[in-house]
Each structure stands twice: as structure tokens, then as C-alpha cells.
Design a protein around this motif. Structure first.
Motif, PDB file in Angstrom:
ATOM      1  N   SER A   1      35.193  38.949  41.116  1.00  0.00           N
ATOM      2  CA  SER A   1      36.246  39.524  40.265  1.00  0.00           C
ATOM      3  C   SER A   1      37.452  38.603  40.199  1.00  0.00           C
ATOM      4  CB  SER A   1      36.681  40.893  40.797  1.00  0.00           C
ATOM      5  OG  SER A   1      35.653  41.830  40.693  1.00  0.00           O
ATOM      6  N   LEU A   2      37.838  38.060  41.347  1.00  0.00           N
ATOM      7  CA  LEU A   2      38.993  37.162  41.388  1.00  0.00           C
ATOM      8  C   LEU A   2      38.739  35.925  40.539  1.00  0.00           C
ATOM      9  CD1 LEU A   2      41.761  36.435  42.563  1.00  0.00           C
ATOM     10  CD2 LEU A   2      40.580  35.424  44.530  1.00  0.00           C
ATOM     11  N   GLY A   3      37.534  35.353  40.664  1.00  0.00           N
ATOM     12  CA  GLY A   3      37.206  34.173  39.875  1.00  0.00           C
ATOM     13  C   GLY A   3      37.237  34.445  38.386  1.00  0.00           C
TER      14      GLY A   3
ATOM     15  N   GLN B   1      34.604  41.275  45.258  1.00  0.00           N
ATOM     16  CA  GLN B   1      36.016  40.866  45.213  1.00  0.00           C
ATOM     17  C   GLN B   1      36.149  39.395  44.820  1.00  0.00           C
ATOM     18  OE1 GLN B   1      38.099  41.521  48.880  1.00  0.00           O
ATOM     19  NE2 GLN B   1      40.096  41.032  48.030  1.00  0.00           N
ATOM     20  N   ILE B   2      35.317  38.535  45.381  1.00  0.00           N
ATOM     21  CA  ILE B   2      35.390  37.096  45.088  1.00  0.00           C
ATOM     22  C   ILE B   2      35.032  36.825  43.631  1.00  0.00           C
ATOM     23  CG2 ILE B   2      34.316  34.861  45.580  1.00  0.00           C
ATOM     24  CD1 ILE B   2      34.046  35.828  48.506  1.00  0.00           C
TER      25      ILE B   2
ATOM     26  N   ASN C   1      32.685  42.235  49.495  1.00  0.00           N
ATOM     27  CA  ASN C   1      33.297  40.903  49.545  1.00  0.00           C
ATOM     28  C   ASN C   1      32.872  40.062  48.346  1.00  0.00           C
ATOM     29  OD1 ASN C   1      34.640  41.449  51.926  1.00  0.00           O
ATOM     30  ND2 ASN C   1      33.087  40.529  53.246  1.00  0.00           N
TER      31      ASN C   1
ATOM     32  N   ASN D   1      38.899  36.898  36.881  1.00  0.00           N
ATOM     33  CA  ASN D   1      40.289  37.171  36.498  1.00  0.00           C
ATOM     34  C   ASN D   1      41.067  35.873  36.305  1.00  0.00           C
ATOM     35  OD1 ASN D   1      40.240  39.988  36.448  1.00  0.00           O
ATOM     36  ND2 ASN D   1      40.523  40.134  38.651  1.00  0.00           N
ATOM     37  N   MET D   2      40.821  34.895  37.159  1.00  0.00           N
ATOM     38  CA  MET D   2      41.514  33.618  37.055  1.00  0.00           C
ATOM     39  C   MET D   2      41.114  32.870  35.781  1.00  0.00           C
ATOM     40  SD  MET D   2      41.474  32.274  41.007  1.00  0.00           S
ATOM     41  CE  MET D   2      42.311  30.736  40.604  1.00  0.00           C
TER      42      MET D   2
END
Length: 456
Positions: free
Chosen positions: A18-20, A15-16, A12, A22-23
């Protein structure tokens, strides 16, 4: 944009994070152990390695740092830990970490740490002149293409390098704006100085002033020491402000003064520091439209737009795609794989709305999944049909894409105009005929979208 390796054993959290990242515009490869991290570091190049300290019940993050020091000497390593202590920090720094962050880490803290790491890496490369020159030369070679749009771009960049004026590079995402900036720096009399890239969209508004101008100890909560900002880090060289349109208005005022006076004041400081920095800015926005809306200062726009350079989208220089694709595959695979003629022909037909960045991603996946030495048409069609479904014209699809009607219509309009210009070699008169509109109407649309044609 940076290539980042993220090592975190909690799915988790991985994933969080990585998302940050990527954004913020970065490309992230994630894994859950030091052993996996070592394999990835042997296979790919990274700009930043972000690793958790505690994995598998032990301080495995120190193993990642040791491996990174040997396998990724140019990368900056950030340690992420919930068990921060003076001993942890000392051990991490001794092993080669650039900095450490304490869990839970906010998106703002992470973005700022990554920017500091990238700026330090750029400064260190410039300090080693030979290495920096080789790196810049290698990147310059990727401004590939003998199409008329690319010949005009290279000519403009060569002229820009002969002066010390500010340069404003425009173009869609993925068209190579940073490579263009690097080529100007490498060919200028500042080539031996640092090249410091700053992604304005990745810095939180509350930290922007401190990151750019630096701060004095005690200026705000958490300012435990005096720190030079990114502008000072670029002293004697070039500061590249990527996506300048994302810069807050309040910071734009201070940047304008720094450009005019060649002096800056750190946050909380009572004195100014002289700086000798050349500014190159880039944007995928129409800054003139932003000026009219009041979101970008007109005086700063004129100060930046001394030498304008527009990077054409890949769709307007399709004849360059085969040469560019072969060069990318050669770079990544040392000639062990090649693209056959059918595959190259098909690549030249694809729209590539993500431009060179999308082409790079597609070729990397082909290399990863190919079974033999050749990258063939069957594999290309398989991957592209999965990753590029035909766009739906429906309200639900519009809402899923989190876009409004105006932006969706502009995207369709831009794609059709790009295809018409590509078909007619950039000739506006003939493109208007293909689209069934008047010459005047198409010129108005081109100006609105910030697209150039040969009739202009």
C-alpha cells in the motif's frame, strides 16, 4: 492516479505494498480476504485489483478474480503469488486476470505492471466507442465552475481540441489536469481512438524506455517476448504524459525525436515503427525553472508548450466549491445525502491545499461517517479539525515533514498569495495592497511560483 483494491492476508505485506502504491500517486483500499474484497467491489469502483493467490490456506485469489470479473468489469486484475507455475498462470488468465507477478515483487515491477494494466484499460475503453464516450462525458462534467478562471480554462480546452497540436497542462496536484486532458481528447477528432494515461513519476527510471517505446524479445534480461510500448498503445488517439517533469533526461531525448519524426524504435529493435499519436502533457512543476536548472530539455519544453493551459487551484475559485461539492456527493450517493447550506458555506472557506482531490477525500469521509441523510457542519468541523491541524513553525516540524527551508517558505508564500488573489478576484494590484508589497514585487513572486493573475 488509479483507484486500487489490494487483497493480501499478511498485514505487513499489505502495508508495504500500500505504501509503495501510495508513493506512486495511487489511492489504495486494502483488505485481507476474498469476502471483504467482494464487499468493497460492491461499494466502490476500482481501476486495478491486486490480489494475493494464497489466503486462508487456499487459492482464494481465484475467488477475487471471479468476483472482480462480475462486479468490476472495467478493472484489470493482477495476481500476486509466491507459488507461480504454468498451471497457476493458465488458471488465473482463464478466470479473467490481466497478468500475474511472482513474490517477492519489487517496487519497479509493481509500478510497471500497474501502468500496463491502466494503459490496457484505456485502450479497451476507446475500442468500445459508446462506452468511452459516456465515460469521457461523465468526467468532463466534473470540470465544474462558473468562476472566471474556470471559464478561461474551458475556453482554452475547447480551442485546443480543434487542433492536433501538443498541449501542456500546468497546475498544482489535485486541480484536475487529467480531466482537462480527457476533455480535449473527447472533443477532438481522435475521440474514437485510445486515451492512454501514463504517470511519469510512477515508472522507475530503468524501465522507462521499455515501457514507453516497447522492446524486442531478448533485448534485456526478462524480455521474453516482443511488446509494444505505451506510445504504440495510443496509436490513433492521445497519449497523456502526467507529471512530465519526472521523465529522465535520456528518455526526453527519445521522446523529442518521436514527436518530431512520428516514428519510434523499440528497445533492442533494428527498425522503426510509424506512430500517429497526439501528446498531452501535464506538470505540477515550473518547467521553465527546470530548464534553467538543466533537468528538463529546453527543446522538448518548446515542443510540448504549443497550447499552454493552467488549471487554477481551488483556493482561487472558491465560488465553485459549493457546486462542485454537491456534484461529487450526487455522483457517489445518487442523491440520498445532501450538504446543508451551513456546510457548503464552511467548505467555501477552507484552504484546500490539496485542491479537488482533498475536497473529494473530505466528502467521502463525511459520507462514510454520516448517520442521517444530511452532511452537516458539525461532522465537517469534526473531520477537518482532526485532519488539518494548524502548521507549526519549528525546526522539528520542518524535519518531520521532510522538507527544507526553501520549500517550506515557498509553501507559506504560495498560500498567502493564493488567499490574497482569491480575496481580490485575481487582481494583482489589489492583492499586492492586501499583502503590503509592491506591484512589481508581487509580479516577480507570481512568475516564480507559476501563478497567474488578471493584470497579466
Amino acid at each position: 492516479m488509479a483507484d486500487i483494491l489490494l487483497v493480501e492476508d499478511e498485514a505487513n505485506a499489505r502495508q508495504i505494498l500500500s505504501l509503495g502504491l501510495n508513493m506512486q500517486g495511487h489511492q489504495v483500499r486494502g483488505c485481507e480476504s476474498a469476502a471483504e474484497a467482494e464487499k468493497l467491489m460492491r461499494a466502490y469502483d476500482f481501476d486495478v485489483v491486486l490480489t494475493d493467490l494464497r489466503m486462508d490456506g487456499r487459492d482464494a485469489g481465484l475467488d477475487v478474480i471471479r468476483a472482480g470479473k462480475n462486479l468490476q468489469p472495467g478493472a484489470r486484475i493482477l495476481l500476486l503469488t509466491a507459488y507461480a507455475s504454468a498451471e497457476t498462470a493458465v488458471a488465473a488468465m482463464k478466470e479473467g486476470a490481466f497478468d500475474y507477478l511472482t513474490k517477492p515483487v519489487s517496487a519497479e515491477e509493481l509500478a510497471a505492471a500497474v501502468e500496463r494494466a491502466l494503459a490496457d484499460s484505456a485502450t479497451a475503453d476507446a475500442a468500445h466507442g459508446d462506452h468511452a464516450g459516456e465515460d469521457s462525458a461523465a468526467k468532463n462534467e466534473m470540470l465544474i465552475g462558473e468562476s472566471e478562471p474556470m471559464r478561461r480554462v474551458r475556453s482554452r480546452l475547447q480551442r485546443a481540441a480543434q487542433s492536433d497540436f501538443t498541449v501542456l497542462i500546468s497546475g498544482e496536484s489535485g486541480t484536475g489536469k487529467e480531466l482537462a486532458a480527457i476533455s480535449v481528447h473527447a472533443a477532438s477528432n481522435r475521440a474514437k481512438g485510445p486515451f492512454v494515461p501514463v504517470h511519469c513519476g510512477a515508472i522507475p527510471e530503468g524501465l522507462f524506455e521499455s515501457e514507453l517505446f516497447g522492446h524486442r524479445k531478448g533485448a534485456f534480461t526478462g524480455a521474453d517476448y516482443n511488446r509494444a510500448g505505451l506510445i504504440e498503445s495510443a496509436n490513433g488517439g492521445t497519449l497523456f504524459l502526467d507529471e512530465i517533469g519526472e521523465m529522465p533526461i535520456a528518455v526526453q531525448v527519445k521522446l523529442l525525436r518521436a514527436l518530431q519524426e512520428r516514428r519510434i524504435r523499440r528497445v533492442g529493435d533494428d527498425r522503426e515503427h510509424d506512430v500517429d499519436v497526439r501528446i498531452i502533457a501535464a506538470t505540477n512543476r515550473d518547467l521553465e525553472a527546470e530548464v534553467r536548472k538543466g533537468t528538463f530539455r529546453e527543446d522538448l519544453f518548446f515542443r510540448l508548450n504549443v497550447v499552454p493551459v493552467h488549471m487554477p487551484p481551488l483556493r482561487q475559485r472558491r465560488e465553485d466549491i459549493p457546486e462542485l461539492a454537491k456534484a461529487l456527493v450526487q455522483q457517489w450517493n445518487d442523491g440520498r445525502a445532501r450538504l446543508n447550506d451551513d456546510c457548503l458555506a464552511r467548505l467555501s472557506e477552507l484552504p484546500f491545499m490539496g485542491n479537488v482531490r482533498e475536497l473529494e477525500n473530505l466528502l467521502q469521509r463525511m459520507l462514510a461517517l454520516s448517520e442521517g441523510g444530511d452532511l452537516d457542519l458539525a461532522l465537517l468541523n469534526e473531520l477537518y479539525s482532526v485532519s488539518q491541524p494548524e502548521p507549526e513553525v519549528s525546526l522539528s516540524h520542518l524535519q518531520k515533514q521532510e522538507q527544507d527551508l526553501d520549500s517550506w517558505l515557498e509553501k507559506i508564500e504560495r498560500q498567502l498569495i493564493d488567499e490574497a488573489l482569491a480575496k481580490t478576484g485575481g487582481n494583482i494590484t489589489r492583492a499586492a495592497e492586501e499583502l503590503g508589497v509592491s506591484f512589481r514585487s508581487l509580479r516577480y513572486r507570481l512568475k516564480k511560483l507559476g501563478v497567474a493573475g488578471e493584470d497579466e
